[in-house]
Design an enzyme around this catalytic site. Structure first.
Site, PDB file in Angstrom:
ATOM      1  N   ARG A 223      -0.287   3.174   5.704  1.00 48.44           N
ATOM      2  CA  ARG A 223      -0.916   3.943   4.634  1.00 48.44           C
ATOM      3  C   ARG A 223      -0.055   5.177   4.367  1.00 48.44           C
ATOM      4  O   ARG A 223       0.621   5.683   5.275  1.00 48.44           O
ATOM      5  CB  ARG A 223      -2.324   4.398   5.051  1.00 48.44           C
ATOM      6  N   HIS A 271       3.158  -0.849  -3.350  1.00 51.76           N
ATOM      7  CA  HIS A 271       2.084  -1.402  -2.515  1.00 51.76           C
ATOM      8  C   HIS A 271       1.943  -2.915  -2.743  1.00 51.76           C
ATOM      9  O   HIS A 271       0.858  -3.415  -3.061  1.00 51.76           O
ATOM     10  CB  HIS A 271       0.752  -0.684  -2.777  1.00 51.76           C
TER      11      HIS A 271
HETATM   12  C1  GLV Z   1      -3.499  -3.442   1.718  1.00 51.84           C
HETATM   13  O1  GLV Z   1      -2.967  -2.433   2.030  1.00 51.84           O
HETATM   14  C2  GLV Z   1      -4.724  -3.939   2.299  1.00 51.84           C
HETATM   15  O2  GLV Z   1      -5.382  -3.196   3.041  1.00 51.84           O
HETATM   16  O3  GLV Z   1      -5.035  -5.102   2.047  1.00 51.84           O
END
Ligand code: GLV
Length: 308
Positions: A223, A271
């Protein structure tokens, strides 16, 4: 059937809604503020705005649409007795293995340097070194971290793993919480796949970087809050770190003015390291709805004490 309320935005919440309706068209799925939302008994969340969960007094299940549930635990209005579930998908694991292997190979085989050389029209042939001479450390040995560490070891990397609990993974030297210094000592590449907890916030900072090898690399797939940005910039600028591959950010989408975008030592991705397919997410949510209706135990429930 009481409505399901969707909290947060992005990361496919709209697509999950569509997929749920394909599989169970009779479901009543609403956004906050829509008719009946206040009666919702299930909340489906990516990043619920803090204070939002407390607005649904009938909740019996809070379901993350991702592998992580830290975004849910950040909401102080969450009723602690309501179970929180997350998604666990083998393809998600495979996707993460691919992403991290790509990142590790990128630096191990000096593709970062060769891309810079190409931009400078420079023919320079970096020395090749065997994987066994590159020390890679994986922080976090959950579903994803274990798979990543074991594949790195299978490729011959000198692989270490670090986790709260003792773990055994073939070919991987593992360390526990109190052994962080021995884990970090001389690492060439550090991969963060930790859950976000009060203990892991800011773990990617100067103290950690200083223990790694000079000119080492950080890959963050945990994160954004694991990383202290100013410490990263200082480590890159002093060449303690040679590069950083970042997939996660404190604020997403990453604002256009963020210096991460422009630092030459940073390679960033939006991400995408890995996620479960919308079909799988919908199927796991539907399974848990059925468990809830039948009073059966829920799948992939998160330990609310630990937050993961
Ligand atoms: C991505 O970061 C998730 O938690 O699926």
């Amino acid at each position: 059937m009481k409505p399901l309320v969707l909290l947060g935005s992005g990361n496919g919440l709209d697509q999950v809604r569509e997929m749920l309706l394909v599989q169970r068209p009779e479901l009543d799925i609403v956004w906050p503020g829509e008719a009946g939302a206040e009666r919702a008994h299930v909340a489906l969340c990516w990043n619920p705005p803090p204070g939002s969960l407390g607005m649904y007094p009938n909740l019996r299940l809070i379901h993350s649409i991702g592998a992580g549930a830290d975004q849910i635990f950040k909401d102080p209005s969450r009723a602690p007795q309501v179970p929180v579930c997350r998604i666990v998908d083998p393809d998600h694991r495979l996707g993460m293995v691919e992403y991290v292997l790509w990142g590790v190979l990128h630096y191990h085989r000096s593709f970062d340097l060769m891309l810079q050389n190409q931009a400078r029209v420079l023919w320079d042939r970096p020395a090749q070194r065997p994987a066994r001479e590159t020390k890679v450390g994986v922080m976090g040995l959950g579903e994803l971290g274990r798979a990543v560490a074991s594949q790195l070891a299978a490729l011959g990397f000198d692989t270490r793993g670090w986790a709260r609990r003792a773990q055994q993974i073939q070919g991987v030297t593992t360390f526990q919480t109190g052994e962080i210094n021995a884990f970090l000592e001389g690492l060439d590449i550090l991969v963060c796949l930790l859950p976000l907890t009060p203990e892991t916030v800011g773990i990617l900072g100067s103290k950690t970087f200083a223990q790694m090898a000079k000119g080492s690399v950080v890959i963050n797939c945990g994160r954004g809050e694991h990383l202290i940005p100013d410490d990263l910039f200082a480590a890159l600028d002093s060449a303690q770190l040679r590069g950083a591959l970042l997939d996660v950010f404190e604020e997403e989408p990453l604002p256009v003015e963020d210096p991460f975008w422009r630092h030459p030592g940073i390679c960033l991705t939006p991400h995408i390291a890995s996620s479960a397919s919308y079909e799988v997410i919908a199927a796991q949510i539907l399974h848990n709805l059925e468990c809830l209706e039948a009073g059966a135990s829920l799948a992939n429930q998160v330990d609310s004490q630990q937050g993961y």
